[in-house]
Design a protein around this motif. Sequence first.
Motif, short mmCIF file in Angstrom:
data_model
loop_
_atom_site.label_atom_id
_atom_site.label_comp_id
_atom_site.label_asym_id
_atom_site.label_seq_id
_atom_site.Cartn_x
_atom_site.Cartn_y
_atom_site.Cartn_z
N GLU A 87 0.82 -1.22 0.00
CA GLU A 87 0.00 0.00 0.00
C GLU A 87 0.84 1.26 0.00
O GLU A 87 0.53 2.23 -0.69
N LEU A 138 -11.14 -7.16 14.28
CA LEU A 138 -10.14 -7.02 13.22
C LEU A 138 -10.50 -7.83 11.97
O LEU A 138 -10.93 -8.97 12.06
N SER A 140 -8.59 -6.88 8.59
CA SER A 140 -7.41 -6.91 7.72
C SER A 140 -6.29 -6.10 8.34
O SER A 140 -6.53 -5.23 9.18
N GLU A 141 -5.07 -6.41 7.93
CA GLU A 141 -3.90 -5.76 8.51
C GLU A 141 -2.96 -5.30 7.41
O GLU A 141 -2.65 -6.07 6.51
N THR A 142 -2.52 -4.07 7.49
CA THR A 142 -1.49 -3.56 6.59
C THR A 142 -0.26 -3.28 7.45
O THR A 142 -0.27 -2.35 8.26
N ILE A 143 0.75 -4.12 7.30
CA ILE A 143 1.96 -3.98 8.12
C ILE A 143 3.13 -3.84 7.17
O ILE A 143 3.57 -4.81 6.55
N GLU A 144 3.64 -2.62 7.04
CA GLU A 144 4.71 -2.35 6.09
C GLU A 144 5.81 -1.56 6.79
O GLU A 144 5.62 -0.40 7.15
N GLU B 87 -1.99 5.32 4.58
CA GLU B 87 -1.53 4.86 3.26
C GLU B 87 -2.59 4.04 2.53
O GLU B 87 -2.75 4.17 1.32
N SER B 88 -3.28 3.21 3.27
CA SER B 88 -4.24 2.31 2.62
C SER B 88 -5.48 3.05 2.14
O SER B 88 -6.30 2.49 1.43
N ASN B 90 -5.07 6.61 1.12
CA ASN B 90 -4.61 7.85 0.51
C ASN B 90 -5.35 9.03 1.13
O ASN B 90 -5.94 9.85 0.42
N THR B 142 4.30 1.32 8.99
CA THR B 142 2.93 1.57 8.56
C THR B 142 2.07 0.45 9.09
O THR B 142 2.19 -0.69 8.65
N ILE B 143 1.25 0.77 10.10
CA ILE B 143 0.42 -0.24 10.75
C ILE B 143 -1.02 0.24 10.66
O ILE B 143 -1.43 1.17 11.37
N GLU B 144 -1.78 -0.36 9.76
CA GLU B 144 -3.15 0.08 9.53
C GLU B 144 -4.07 -1.12 9.57
O GLU B 144 -4.02 -1.98 8.69
N LEU B 145 -4.89 -1.17 10.61
CA LEU B 145 -5.79 -2.31 10.80
C LEU B 145 -7.20 -1.89 10.44
O LEU B 145 -7.64 -0.81 10.82
#
Lengths: 161, 161
Positions: A87, A138, A140-144, B87-88, B90, B142-145
Amino acid sequence: MSEENAHNHNDCIDTALATAETLCLAQGQRLTKVRRRALELIWESHRPLGAYQLLAKLAEEGFNSAPPTVYRALDFLLNAGLIHKVESMNAYLGCAHADKEHKGYFLICDECHNVMEFDYQDIHASLVAKAAQHGFELRSETIELTGLCADCRGMAAEVRA
Amino acid sequence: MSEENAHNHNDCIDTALATAETLCLAQGQRLTKVRRRALELIWESHRPLGAYQLLAKLAEEGFNSAPPTVYRALDFLLNAGLIHKVESMNAYLGCAHADKEHKGYFLICDECHNVMEFDYQDIHASLVAKAAQHGFELRSETIELTGLCADCRGMAAEVRA
DNA sequence: GTTAGACTTGTTATACCATAACAAAATCAG
DNA sequence: CTGATTTTGTTATGGTATAACAAGTCTAAC
Ligand SMILES: [Zn+2]
Ligand SMILES: [Zn+2]
Ligand SMILES: [Zn+2]
Ligand SMILES: [Zn+2]
């Protein structure tokens, strides 16, 4: 990423494609020419590839050059779990664990742009628990994570020396 | 987000703006009209705001309506630590802890789109350790749950009843 | 107060990322 | 073969972000 760079990357590609064939067959999904080629092109490196970069490569090879072509292939591969979207980069990366249900957690090198996917059940469990504390369910998870990979840290040290 | 929604949101805005004034003054940064107003508009809710949504609001109020206007304000606010980028999505979100050095970890409701920022030192420590195991030096996270917030889970339960 | 430099804003143009909508072609099941 | 389903072609458009350069504003030193 010494261990990573030293490898024979053809093995990565071969394994990924073989897994894709197997998975699609098992799920009655069709890995058409453009989808297969898109997957191969994404797997050309361990760096995420942008949709339009991929589109350009496909176009060079005679595939249709309109955006829907590439986004359809990407959608298919994402849904099949064969690739991930990064992302924070708007770019796409082959998944080496497509046959296992998992979340994509990424280590992204700011310098060489290689991305390593890592698995960390402990963190996943902590995140689920933390979310629950806030009454949050929870999905989904975005871990970057970004920083410097081992190779690039080495380089930096050499330059200083 | 019961606790969150019940609050007097004017307090959120006032506090955020006061903090911004203080921080900018302390660092010799200028919180100009457009920057200040952009921050207020972002703080109108706890939902992330897109750059072009923000641009439209600013334009309505007589500010210049070209994209660089809003991206410059956003860059300034991001660098000052007054807002975060999700980020996920914008999109951009006011930070309630601008005066403390921290990583932005987010819980994003798929239903109402409210975002809650949470802090979790344990997870940060685990991530640093995990990265180090791979020889990786961590710089940013970047941690977006995403999922369902408490309120929206409640709604869903009511509908089922 | 004037002036030089730094910072901020205005303006135009463009690049990059992604999807809608509908038509044509290919594939598959019966 | 045929009708249904899926995939691909095609055109158009919307959404996100930056480059490049000109003009204006603020600040501090003179
Ligand atoms: Zn490889
Ligand atoms: Zn994966
Ligand atoms: Zn509030
Ligand atoms: Zn924050």
